[in-house]
Design an enzyme around this catalytic site. Structure first.
Site, PDB file in Angstrom:
ATOM      1  N   GLU A 111       0.770  -1.173  -0.038  1.00 57.72           N
ATOM      2  CA  GLU A 111       0.152  -0.038  -0.031  1.00 57.72           C
ATOM      3  C   GLU A 111       0.916   1.215   0.051  1.00 57.72           C
ATOM      4  O   GLU A 111       2.029   1.253   0.656  1.00 57.72           O
ATOM      5  CB  GLU A 111      -0.864   0.126   1.113  1.00 57.72           C
ATOM      6  CG  GLU A 111      -1.846  -0.665   1.155  1.00 57.72           C
ATOM      7  CD  GLU A 111      -1.568  -2.071   1.797  1.00 57.72           C
ATOM      8  OE1 GLU A 111      -2.434  -3.296   1.883  1.00 57.72           O
ATOM      9  OE2 GLU A 111      -0.789  -2.254   2.527  1.00 57.72           O
ATOM     10  N   TYR A 123       7.893   2.468  -7.300  1.00 59.14           N
ATOM     11  CA  TYR A 123       7.421   0.908  -7.300  1.00 59.14           C
ATOM     12  C   TYR A 123       7.081   0.770  -8.907  1.00 59.14           C
ATOM     13  O   TYR A 123       7.387  -0.420  -9.289  1.00 59.14           O
ATOM     14  CB  TYR A 123       6.225   0.852  -6.445  1.00 59.14           C
ATOM     15  CG  TYR A 123       6.527   1.258  -4.876  1.00 59.14           C
ATOM     16  CD1 TYR A 123       7.730   0.769  -4.285  1.00 59.14           C
ATOM     17  CD2 TYR A 123       5.659   1.952  -4.153  1.00 59.14           C
ATOM     18  CE1 TYR A 123       7.840   0.672  -3.012  1.00 59.14           C
ATOM     19  CE2 TYR A 123       5.813   2.186  -2.839  1.00 59.14           C
ATOM     20  CZ  TYR A 123       7.106   1.698  -2.280  1.00 59.14           C
ATOM     21  OH  TYR A 123       7.334   1.835  -1.178  1.00 59.14           O
TER      22      TYR A 123
END
Length: 178
Positions: A111, A123
């Site tokens: 998350e 990411y």
């Protein structure tokens, strides 16, 4: 150059350095030392630190994940503010993905705050894709979280992406570490 960056398991004696980074990076939302101590004792958790070289005793960054059979959940990843912007976050993320793969992990989820575009970019650069949203996930301000996940870590596309990203980071980090 790569031999100078060393990934190793986090130890309890790393916690003072980890906590300095934690409190500087996650202002207002930092984990406590007890959370790290608990997770270091958890057989399903893996926490690592990144150093310049073996035995350097300078923690540049750290990461931790929980493994659930063939899946992993990235719990935390941080680079010391004084080392940020140099590519170490990407290097650390690639090292963690390689460790996951070596442990038999097929995919990783995490998350990230919807406002944390820098982390989302990191990411995405190593293959994570947005898979969903958790409403009001963060207790400090009620901010939503994006759920991001990787494709299968052993897939040819993921392997090629990570290899290309590693080469790019080696070139970027070369002047810093020589």
């Amino acid at each position: 150059m790569a031999a100078r960056l060393h990934l190793r398991p986090m130890r309890p004696d790393d916690l003072p350095a980890v906590m300095r980074i934690e409190e500087a990076v996650f202002v207002g939302d930092a984990w406590t030392e007890n959370i790290y101590r608990r997770d270091l004792a958890n057989p399903d958790a893996r926490y690592v630190v990144l150093e310049l070289q073996p035995g350097a005793h300078e923690v540049l960054g750290y990461a931790g994940f929980w493994r659930f059979e063939e899946e992993a959940h990235l719990m935390t990843l941080a680079v010391a503010p004084w080392w940020q912007g140099k590519g170490l976050g990407g290097w650390l993320m690639l090292d963690v993905l390689e460790l996951m793969e070596a442990l038999g992990v097929q995919a990783c989820t995490l998350e990230v705050r919807v406002s944390n575009l820098r982390a989302q970019g990191l990411y995405a650069s190593v293959g994570f894709q947005v898979a969903g949203r958790r409403r009001r996930y963060y207790a400090d301000n009620g901010e939503d979280a994006l759920i991001m996940t990787t494709p299968p870590l052993t897939s040819p596309d993921m392997q090629a992406l990570c290899a290309e990203r590693r080469r790019a980071l080696q070139n970027r980090l070369q002047p810093l570490l020589t």
